[in-house]
Scaffold this active site. Structure first.
Site, PDB file in Angstrom:
ATOM      1  N   ASN A  83      38.981  47.295  26.348  1.00  0.00           N
ATOM      2  CA  ASN A  83      40.038  46.782  25.485  1.00  0.00           C
ATOM      3  C   ASN A  83      39.962  47.440  24.098  1.00  0.00           C
ATOM      4  OD1 ASN A  83      42.186  45.111  24.620  1.00  0.00           O
ATOM      5  ND2 ASN A  83      41.436  43.430  25.883  1.00  0.00           N
ATOM      6  N   HIS A 113      17.454  54.585  15.330  1.00  0.00           N
ATOM      7  CA  HIS A 113      16.739  55.317  14.290  1.00  0.00           C
ATOM      8  C   HIS A 113      15.281  54.849  14.250  1.00  0.00           C
ATOM      9  CE1 HIS A 113      20.613  56.671  12.713  1.00  0.00           C
ATOM     10  NE2 HIS A 113      21.022  55.419  12.724  1.00  0.00           N
ATOM     11  N   GLY A 140      34.665  39.726  24.007  1.00  0.00           N
ATOM     12  CA  GLY A 140      34.968  40.426  22.770  1.00  0.00           C
ATOM     13  C   GLY A 140      33.812  40.400  21.782  1.00  0.00           C
ATOM     14  N   THR A 163      19.880  42.454  23.547  1.00  0.00           N
ATOM     15  CA  THR A 163      18.713  43.232  23.125  1.00  0.00           C
ATOM     16  C   THR A 163      17.735  43.487  24.266  1.00  0.00           C
ATOM     17  OG1 THR A 163      17.558  41.206  22.469  1.00  0.00           O
ATOM     18  CG2 THR A 163      18.858  42.332  20.777  1.00  0.00           C
ATOM     19  N   LYS A 164      17.939  42.780  25.412  1.00  0.00           N
ATOM     20  CA  LYS A 164      17.066  42.950  26.578  1.00  0.00           C
ATOM     21  C   LYS A 164      17.926  42.973  27.840  1.00  0.00           C
ATOM     22  CE  LYS A 164      13.060  40.598  24.525  1.00  0.00           C
ATOM     23  NZ  LYS A 164      12.106  39.467  24.661  1.00  0.00           N
ATOM     24  N   ARG A 178      20.907  35.419  25.810  1.00  0.00           N
ATOM     25  CA  ARG A 178      19.992  34.797  26.771  1.00  0.00           C
ATOM     26  C   ARG A 178      20.774  34.286  27.970  1.00  0.00           C
ATOM     27  NH1 ARG A 178      18.092  32.942  21.727  1.00  0.00           N
ATOM     28  NH2 ARG A 178      15.901  33.461  21.309  1.00  0.00           N
TER      29      ARG A 178
END
Length: 205
Positions: A83, A113, A140, A163-164, A178
């Site tokens: 989208n 970084h 979204g 993040t995992k 989660r």
């Protein structure tokens, strides 16, 4: 290894490199053309995507504006839909499976970084591949960070920061994202019944 090969391999690399810059400049030219194409000229946008992306399904759809770093390191499967305002930083491979729905303003980052400021400011980057498996729905404003895999059929709530790795066939949300619960046969029956009821009512109209 060249700096480009190091970048694609997920190794520390120096990003001020002529080969990398040339690919980025070409991608930006194609992206400008894609985003400026007339709203009713889907064929023109498809032709640009064929040149921009490493692999793009014949029946995938990307709504402009769209932005990425290089394009050629992105793979998108058949029937997938991105989208408005999607951003993909594809220093490493970003693989999006088939029939994936990606909500507006979603960001997928393979680029990162160094944490150490001295190394970071001296011109070095690092990246990790990202995989979004078949039949996933990202709501979204989702952010997908480097090295993450989202398992097949999973649904990610709007605004989540992944993040995992997320396993297959779950609903997950939050920052950090989660697992909330598994997607069950009851979910399947519920939505199939709603669809069937809609089709039945449609036939009567």
């Amino acid at each position: 290894m060249t700096e480009l090969e190091l970048m694609n391999a997920g190794e520390l690399h120096y990003f001020c490199d002529e080969e990398i810059d040339a690919i980025a400049f070409k991608a930006q030219e194609l992206i400008e053309r894609f985003n400026a194409a007339p709203a009713n000229d889907e064929a023109a946008r498809k032709e640009i995507l064929k040149e921009l992306l490493g692999k793009g399904g014949e029946w995938c759809l990307i709504k402009p504006p769209f932005h990425c770093d290089y394009g050629k390191f992105i793979e998108i499967g058949e029937g997938s839909f991105l989208n408005y305002d999607c951003i993909i930083l594809d220093a490493c491979k970003v693989k999006i499976g088939s029939r994936v729905f990606i909500g507006p303003r979603t960001c997928i980052y393979s680029a990162s970084h160094p944490i150490d400021a001295g190394v970071r400011l001296s011109g070095y980057d690092i990246s990790k591949p990202v995989t979004i498996c078949d039949n996933v729905w990202l709501g979204g404003n989702v952010v997908v960070t480097p090295g993450v895999t989202v398992g097949e059929g999973s649904v990610i709530g709007a605004g989540s920061v992944i993040t995992k790795d997320i396993p297959a066939n779950v609903i997950a949300a939050g920052n950090p994202c989660r697992v909330i619960r598994e997607i069950t046969e009851e979910d399947k029956r519920y939505w199939e019944e709603k669809r069937d009821r809609y089709l039945k009512n449609k036939d009567k109209m």
